[in-house]
Design a protein around this motif. Structure first.
Motif: not given
Length: 84
Positions: A71-75
């Motif tokens: 999961x991408x950061x800040x997603x």
């Protein structure tokens, strides 16, 4: 010796095998619709280059396959949280 014409009815079952077919002579135009099924696809032969864009949806993702590392950061933000 003269050549004679051979018809389909004159070829015995199993008389033509892979040794009698030229390399690259058979391609997709020679395959019957539905002629290739899972039993005829080798393990690890289909990967992401063979998927159509958008063809993988949530129904095709197994449980616990999306980990925090994927999961991408800040997603994820408050709209994705459940109450409690």
């Amino acid at each position: 010796m003269a050549l004679t014409q051979i018809t389909k009815s004159g070829i015995t079952a199993d008389a033509i095998d892979g040794t009698k077919i030229a390399d690259d002579a058979i391609n997709s135009e020679h395959l019957a619709d539905g002629g290739i099924d899972n039993a005829h696809i080798a393990d690890d032969q289909i990967d992401s280059e063979h998927y159509a864009n958008g063809s993988i949806d949530t129904a095709h993702i197994a449980a616990d396959q999306i980990t925090s590392a994927l999961i991408a950061d800040d997603a994820i933000d408050s709209e994705h949280y459940t109450d409690g």
